[in-house]
Design an enzyme around this catalytic site. Structure first.
Site, PDB file in Angstrom:
ATOM      1  N   LYS A  62       0.819  -1.217   0.000  1.00  0.00           N
ATOM      2  CA  LYS A  62       0.000   0.000   0.000  1.00  0.00           C
ATOM      3  C   LYS A  62       0.856   1.273   0.000  1.00  0.00           C
ATOM      4  O   LYS A  62       0.505   2.272   0.615  1.00  0.00           O
ATOM      5  CB  LYS A  62      -0.986   0.012   1.177  1.00  0.00           C
ATOM      6  CG  LYS A  62      -1.899  -1.199   1.224  1.00  0.00           C
ATOM      7  CD  LYS A  62      -2.636  -1.441  -0.090  1.00  0.00           C
ATOM      8  CE  LYS A  62      -3.654  -0.373  -0.399  1.00  0.00           C
ATOM      9  NZ  LYS A  62      -4.380  -0.629  -1.678  1.00  0.00           N
ATOM     10  N   THR A  65       2.055   0.812  -5.105  1.00  0.00           N
ATOM     11  CA  THR A  65       2.499  -0.263  -5.986  1.00  0.00           C
ATOM     12  C   THR A  65       1.766  -0.254  -7.321  1.00  0.00           C
ATOM     13  O   THR A  65       2.392  -0.212  -8.386  1.00  0.00           O
ATOM     14  CB  THR A  65       2.284  -1.627  -5.308  1.00  0.00           C
ATOM     15  OG1 THR A  65       2.487  -1.516  -3.904  1.00  0.00           O
ATOM     16  CG2 THR A  65       3.200  -2.675  -5.908  1.00  0.00           C
ATOM     17  N   TRP A  67      -0.052   1.983  -8.703  1.00  0.00           N
ATOM     18  CA  TRP A  67       0.164   3.246  -9.398  1.00  0.00           C
ATOM     19  C   TRP A  67       1.438   3.193 -10.239  1.00  0.00           C
ATOM     20  O   TRP A  67       1.434   3.479 -11.443  1.00  0.00           O
ATOM     21  CB  TRP A  67       0.247   4.360  -8.357  1.00  0.00           C
ATOM     22  CG  TRP A  67       0.243   5.755  -8.878  1.00  0.00           C
ATOM     23  CD1 TRP A  67      -0.135   6.175 -10.134  1.00  0.00           C
ATOM     24  CD2 TRP A  67       0.608   6.931  -8.149  1.00  0.00           C
ATOM     25  NE1 TRP A  67      -0.011   7.536 -10.225  1.00  0.00           N
ATOM     26  CE2 TRP A  67       0.439   8.019  -9.022  1.00  0.00           C
ATOM     27  CE3 TRP A  67       1.054   7.149  -6.848  1.00  0.00           C
ATOM     28  CZ2 TRP A  67       0.711   9.330  -8.627  1.00  0.00           C
ATOM     29  CZ3 TRP A  67       1.319   8.450  -6.454  1.00  0.00           C
ATOM     30  CH2 TRP A  67       1.148   9.525  -7.327  1.00  0.00           C
ATOM     31  N   HIS A 123       6.603  -7.440  -2.625  1.00  0.00           N
ATOM     32  CA  HIS A 123       6.617  -6.632  -1.398  1.00  0.00           C
ATOM     33  C   HIS A 123       7.739  -7.074  -0.455  1.00  0.00           C
ATOM     34  O   HIS A 123       7.789  -6.637   0.700  1.00  0.00           O
ATOM     35  CB  HIS A 123       5.286  -6.757  -0.655  1.00  0.00           C
ATOM     36  CG  HIS A 123       4.127  -6.082  -1.329  1.00  0.00           C
ATOM     37  ND1 HIS A 123       4.222  -4.845  -1.915  1.00  0.00           N
ATOM     38  CD2 HIS A 123       2.835  -6.485  -1.494  1.00  0.00           C
ATOM     39  CE1 HIS A 123       3.042  -4.507  -2.412  1.00  0.00           C
ATOM     40  NE2 HIS A 123       2.189  -5.483  -2.177  1.00  0.00           N
ATOM     41  N   ARG A 145       6.558   5.189   1.032  1.00  0.00           N
ATOM     42  CA  ARG A 145       5.490   6.120   1.408  1.00  0.00           C
ATOM     43  C   ARG A 145       5.613   6.420   2.897  1.00  0.00           C
ATOM     44  O   ARG A 145       6.018   5.547   3.677  1.00  0.00           O
ATOM     45  CB  ARG A 145       4.135   5.479   1.106  1.00  0.00           C
ATOM     46  CG  ARG A 145       2.931   6.395   1.271  1.00  0.00           C
ATOM     47  CD  ARG A 145       1.648   5.656   0.947  1.00  0.00           C
ATOM     48  NE  ARG A 145       0.506   6.547   0.809  1.00  0.00           N
ATOM     49  CZ  ARG A 145      -0.742   6.157   0.563  1.00  0.00           C
ATOM     50  NH1 ARG A 145      -1.009   4.853   0.440  1.00  0.00           N
ATOM     51  NH2 ARG A 145      -1.721   7.036   0.451  1.00  0.00           N
ATOM     52  N   SER A 153      -3.574   3.291   5.004  1.00  0.00           N
ATOM     53  CA  SER A 153      -4.005   2.571   3.816  1.00  0.00           C
ATOM     54  C   SER A 153      -3.947   1.063   4.036  1.00  0.00           C
ATOM     55  O   SER A 153      -4.848   0.321   3.610  1.00  0.00           O
ATOM     56  CB  SER A 153      -3.131   2.969   2.623  1.00  0.00           C
ATOM     57  OG  SER A 153      -3.579   2.356   1.442  1.00  0.00           O
ATOM     58  N   THR A 242      -2.742   7.642 -15.682  1.00  0.00           N
ATOM     59  CA  THR A 242      -2.405   7.149 -14.337  1.00  0.00           C
ATOM     60  C   THR A 242      -2.817   8.113 -13.228  1.00  0.00           C
ATOM     61  O   THR A 242      -2.430   7.909 -12.073  1.00  0.00           O
ATOM     62  CB  THR A 242      -0.895   6.849 -14.235  1.00  0.00           C
ATOM     63  OG1 THR A 242      -0.152   8.041 -14.512  1.00  0.00           O
ATOM     64  CG2 THR A 242      -0.505   5.754 -15.219  1.00  0.00           C
ATOM     65  N   GLU A 245      -7.925   9.308 -10.033  1.00  0.00           N
ATOM     66  CA  GLU A 245      -9.353   9.125 -10.306  1.00  0.00           C
ATOM     67  C   GLU A 245      -9.581   8.286 -11.551  1.00  0.00           C
ATOM     68  O   GLU A 245     -10.553   7.515 -11.619  1.00  0.00           O
ATOM     69  CB  GLU A 245     -10.048  10.484 -10.437  1.00  0.00           C
ATOM     70  CG  GLU A 245     -10.197  11.216  -9.113  1.00  0.00           C
ATOM     71  CD  GLU A 245     -10.911  10.376  -8.057  1.00  0.00           C
ATOM     72  OE1 GLU A 245     -11.874   9.656  -8.410  1.00  0.00           O
ATOM     73  OE2 GLU A 245     -10.500  10.422  -6.883  1.00  0.00           O
ATOM     74  N   PHE A 270     -10.373  -0.683  -3.084  1.00  0.00           N
ATOM     75  CA  PHE A 270      -8.958  -1.040  -3.231  1.00  0.00           C
ATOM     76  C   PHE A 270      -8.146   0.230  -3.467  1.00  0.00           C
ATOM     77  O   PHE A 270      -7.092   0.432  -2.865  1.00  0.00           O
ATOM     78  CB  PHE A 270      -8.762  -2.009  -4.403  1.00  0.00           C
ATOM     79  CG  PHE A 270      -7.314  -2.294  -4.690  1.00  0.00           C
ATOM     80  CD1 PHE A 270      -6.606  -3.211  -3.933  1.00  0.00           C
ATOM     81  CD2 PHE A 270      -6.639  -1.627  -5.712  1.00  0.00           C
ATOM     82  CE1 PHE A 270      -5.265  -3.464  -4.173  1.00  0.00           C
ATOM     83  CE2 PHE A 270      -5.301  -1.867  -5.966  1.00  0.00           C
ATOM     84  CZ  PHE A 270      -4.604  -2.790  -5.199  1.00  0.00           C
ATOM     85  N   MET A 271      -8.629   1.086  -4.348  1.00  0.00           N
ATOM     86  CA  MET A 271      -8.021   2.398  -4.555  1.00  0.00           C
ATOM     87  C   MET A 271      -8.888   3.386  -3.783  1.00  0.00           C
ATOM     88  O   MET A 271      -9.924   3.836  -4.259  1.00  0.00           O
ATOM     89  CB  MET A 271      -7.949   2.728  -6.047  1.00  0.00           C
ATOM     90  CG  MET A 271      -7.199   1.681  -6.837  1.00  0.00           C
ATOM     91  SD  MET A 271      -6.698   2.247  -8.474  1.00  0.00           S
ATOM     92  CE  MET A 271      -5.377   3.373  -8.029  1.00  0.00           C
ATOM     93  N   ARG A 272      -8.459   3.701  -2.587  1.00  0.00           N
ATOM     94  CA  ARG A 272      -9.331   4.391  -1.632  1.00  0.00           C
ATOM     95  C   ARG A 272      -9.322   5.907  -1.832  1.00  0.00           C
ATOM     96  O   ARG A 272     -10.313   6.501  -2.252  1.00  0.00           O
ATOM     97  CB  ARG A 272      -8.900   4.009  -0.211  1.00  0.00           C
ATOM     98  CG  ARG A 272      -9.958   4.202   0.863  1.00  0.00           C
ATOM     99  CD  ARG A 272      -9.452   3.642   2.176  1.00  0.00           C
ATOM    100  NE  ARG A 272      -8.222   4.295   2.600  1.00  0.00           N
ATOM    101  CZ  ARG A 272      -8.173   5.383   3.389  1.00  0.00           C
ATOM    102  NH1 ARG A 272      -9.294   5.910   3.835  1.00  0.00           N
ATOM    103  NH2 ARG A 272      -7.024   5.925   3.737  1.00  0.00           N
TER     104      ARG A 272
END
Length: 310
Positions: A62, A65, A67, A123, A145, A153, A242, A245, A270-272
């Site tokens: 999170k 990745t 992105w 990961h 991050r 996240s 990319t 939104e 998943f994409m919060r």
């Protein structure tokens, strides 16, 4: 997700024994907590054969990745959205150490069968990366991050993903996060280990916050690392495709191909939010100070700093 049949999962729901969709347990592998399904297959992961022209995208979970995977995919396809949208990101870029008992080929098997050059995802902390990556000097993109947004996240990801361990309350999860008692281990060890490794191997170390603040600059940095030309018109296409939104609405990147009995996006997408500073809506003042103290202590002398707001 496992590769190959991911797109068919919803139509094949009847072949799954839903009673067997259990939350993972953590099992230590060389003192790092991993999902039990990964631990069971660890020798296969460790023996994975990297190739010199592989590209590995590695992050703490999170940390951006998906992105960066999509940014890389767009650069590699010359900004051609149609080529990127032919397959979900899970099938274009295998997640090496994830195993799902669904009768599909494992990610390792899919990766082995892929023609070169391959783009792969992991990961794993630096000490658990299969040694062939170091031997082959494969290129690696690492994304870090800030701990507060990362923890926030990761907590919500545990809530919606029934394949992850039970997160407990936010208080419990944050304590486990700070102590490194979560899947893939300590955030501190992870970001520090890869930070040190970049001095010895072909590793591009990026920060989530930098990509958010100046995507054009960071995307160009990725293209240069890959020795690929990215003229302005293609750069703009990559940036548009990319944008958070757009990716959130894109079924090839938003994991809506994964059935809700595994990832329940009604609990949390998943994409919060994809922002910097959302941790302020999750942390109490005391929790924020607690993590600040942990960062000050555990990152001391590392010359590694993170921004928690822009």
């Amino acid at each position: 997700m496992a590769q190959g049949k991911v797109m068919d999962l919803k139509s094949e729901k009847d072949v799954w024994d839903l009673q067997n969709i259990k939350r993972a347990q953590l099992v230590d592998v060389k003192e790092v907590p991993l999902l039990d399904t990964t631990a069971e297959k660890w020798e296969e992961v460790w023996r994975f054969k990297a190739r010199p022209d592989d590209l590995l995208i590695c992050t703490y979970p999170k940390a951006g990745t998906t992105w960066v995977q999509e940014i890389v995919s767009m650069i590699q396809h010359g900004g051609d959205t149609e080529k990127c949208d032919q397959l979900p990101i899970t099938e274009r870029i295998p997640f090496l150490e994830l195993f799902i008992n669904d009768g599909c080929p494992t990610s390792l098997e899919v990766a082995d069968a892929m023609p070169s050059p391959r783009t792969l995802k992991s990961h794993l902390p630096v000490q658990l990366l299969p040694p062939s990556f170091w031997e082959q000097k494969s290129k690696i993109i690492y994304v870090a991050r800030n701990a507060k947004d990362n923890a926030t996240s990761y907590f919500h990801f545990h809530r919606m993903n029934k394949g992850m361990p039970e997160p407990g309350t936010w208080d419990q999860f944050l304590e486990n996060f700070i102590e490194g008692k979560v899947a893939w281990g300590s955030w501190f060890d992870h970001v520090i280990g890869w930070w040190k490794a970049k001095n010895h191997y072909p590793i591009l170390y990026l920060f989530y916050e930098d990509i958010k603040e100046d995507p054009a600059k960071e995307i160009q940095k990725i293209a240069q690392f890959l020795n690929l030309d990215l003229p302005e018109v293609l750069l703009n296409q990559v940036m548009q495709h990319t944008a958070f939104e757009n990716m959130k609405q894109n079924p090839k990147t938003n994991f809506t191909n994964v059935p809700s009995f595994i990832m329940d996006q009604s609990v949390s997408a998943f994409m919060r939010k994809g922002t910097v500073g959302d941790w302020k809506n999750q942390f109490t003042v005391a929790q924020s100070e607690w993590l600040d103290d942990a960062c000050a202590q555990l990152l001391k002398g590392i010359n590694l700093t993170f921004r928690t707001q822009l």
